[in-house]
Enzyme design. Structure first.
Site, short mmCIF file in Angstrom:
data_model
loop_
_atom_site.label_atom_id
_atom_site.label_comp_id
_atom_site.label_asym_id
_atom_site.label_seq_id
_atom_site.Cartn_x
_atom_site.Cartn_y
_atom_site.Cartn_z
N CYS B 80 0.92 -0.96 -0.01
CA CYS B 80 -0.04 0.40 0.07
C CYS B 80 0.27 0.99 -0.13
CB CYS B 80 -1.18 0.00 0.62
SG CYS B 80 -2.43 0.92 0.76
N HIS B 185 -3.27 -4.95 0.11
CA HIS B 185 -3.31 -5.33 1.72
C HIS B 185 -3.15 -6.87 1.33
CE1 HIS B 185 -2.45 -1.64 3.75
NE2 HIS B 185 -3.74 -1.35 2.36
N GLU B 187 -1.46 -8.81 4.12
CA GLU B 187 -1.84 -9.10 4.74
C GLU B 187 -3.62 -9.78 5.42
OE1 GLU B 187 -0.80 -6.43 4.02
OE2 GLU B 187 -1.79 -4.91 5.41
#
Lengths: 248, 204
Positions: B80, B185, B187
């Protein structure tokens, strides 16, 4: 194409999940199961009344959720300062939700957006419908009238730097009778940023209506006891069949 | 050891959680010494470009990190804002210089379609444009979580690994030698996100 989101809102009172299963607060239940399902996003709200608990207990929960759930996590409740943003972000929140303080001190929206980016700032608006059909923004857990119209406040919040608006109908909350889509649509059409709608969903069709009639970007539900192993999937299958573009 | 670079803005804890979940040892650090010893680096990010660069400068990381990544070719993944900082420049809140590792600039997400709101928030596609170790085992129709108002525009088309279509195509993943970046993202993108992250940590 961007999918429509289904968001689970978890409310905590002094670090304990507000909803219970068979009247026992079982918060482990929640964070262990959420990631395995196809929930799109989690909102964690601290609804502890001032002076009624230790903020650390909420922070512990956010940290725990963040370490277990690999989906976006928004956190809020009692956020007053940029330091509160920093704290929540440092323990795993991706976005921060502000409500009362944003009304009291709108500059907070801009300060936070400049520091953390607009995508990080979710302005939550609680609205009440008056007998004459007009709507008004309330703060402080829905107790304090502000004299502002929800769609105007949403517009202003966007201008100040908000990345998303979360609109909650105070009188629909907890009644499972569907969203106030008149309110949702009005707010959604007033802004260009995503709008999350809250308050009242009780059946899968309510989600569909939230998107179609309420023009929502995301639909929220707090009634987690609805959610057993298969319920998010079945909610999403229902929406898909109704023509809503969701992530299965 | 994986080092997650702490420059005071990133969503460090979620990245740490994901890396540990995948079974890797990881450390959050602002010290260049730790980064030099690391097998791989992750530059996470939630925040504004200008503050990100300001913090990296204040920590004295810009020069030594650039040496480590560009000269010594230490593998790094920017996520990001982290991937945006790798660009030469950005237009977010005025003009700002970036780390300059990727030939490109960061620009605002513009959509003609009024129905498409900005920020772009939610689950969306990753159109795989190139074969990459990053994408091994990731289905073509996998969805990832995005949340951003800006994106990197790569000058060198060869750097683009994947794109996303939101009222027009933008770079969603890139790779230049040892330097990787994702606008989404990983994650926060459940199974496919974790798999993509594992590919970077294991295979690259």
């Amino acid at each position: 194409m961007l999918r429509k989101r289904l968001i689970t809102v978890l409310t905590f009172n002094d670090g304990v999940l507000f909803r219970t299963k068979l009247f026992n607060p079982d918060y482990r239940y929640t964070h262990n199961f959420i990631d395995a399902w196809s929930i799109d996003e989690i909102v964690a709200l601290d609804v502890t009344r001032p002076g009624q608990g230790d903020k650390e207990n909420f922070y512990k929960m956010v940290k725990h959720l963040a370490s277990k759930c690999f989906v976006p996590l928004a956190a809020g409740g009692g956020v007053r300062t940029v330091d509160d943003f920093k704290k929540l972000l440092s323990i795993g929140a991706d976005k921060v939700i502000i409500n009362t303080e944003a009304v009291r001190r709108p500059e907070l929206i801009t300060e936070a957006a400049n520091l953390f980016g607009a995508q990080c700032v979710v302005v939550s608006i609680d609205a009440k419908k008056h007998e004459d059909g007009s709507y008004e923004v309330f703060t402080e857990f829905g107790t304090k009238p502000t004299g502002m119209k929800p769609e105007e406040w949403a517009k202003k919040a966007q201008k100040l730097g908000a990345g998303e608006i979360m609109i909650t109908s105070i009188e629909r909350d907890g009644f499972l009778e569907g969203y106030d889509n008149q309110l949702n649509k009005m707010v959604s059409e007033a802004v260009d940023i995503p709008v999350l709608v809250c308050g009242g969903a009780g059946k899968w069709q309510d989600f569909v209506d939230g998107f179609e009639k309420g023009k929502a970007s995301a639909v929220c539900t707090t009634n987690i006891y609805h959610f057993t192993e298969t319920s998010i999937k079945s909610a999403k299958s229902y929406m898909k069949n109704a023509g809503i573009n969701v992530r299965l | 050891m994986i080092v997650i670079i702490n420059y005071g803005l990133g969503n460090l804890f979620s990245v740490l959680g994901a890396v540990e979940k995948l079974g890797f040892k990881a450390k959050i650090s602002s010290k260049i010494k730790d980064m030099e010893k690391a097998d791989k680096l992750i530059l996470p990010g939630v925040g504004a470009f200008s503050d990100g660069m300001k913090n990296l400068h204040e920590l004295g990381l810009v020069e030594p990190l650039t040496k480590l990544v560009v000269e010594n070719k230490k593998p790094i993944l920017g996520i990001c804002l982290g991937c945006q900082l790798m660009a030469k420049e950005s237009d977010e809140f005025g003009h700002n210089q970036g780390l300059g590792w990727i030939d490109g600039s960061v620009i605002r997400l513009e959509t003609e379609n009024k129905e498409l709101r900005v920020p772009h928030v939610g689950w969306d596609e990753l159109l795989q444009r190139k074969k990459s170790t990053l994408f091994e085992g990731i289905p073509e129709d996998a969805l990832f979580y995005y949340t951003h108002s800006f994106h990197i525009k790569c000058k060198n088309v060869n750097d683009i690994l994947g794109e996303c279509d939101y009222g027009g195509l933008f770079t969603a993943a890139f790779c230049h030698n040892n330097i990787y970046g994702t606008q989404f993202h990983p994650e926060k993108s459940q199974l496919h996100g974790l798999n993509l992250l594992r590919n970077f940590l294991e295979k690259r």
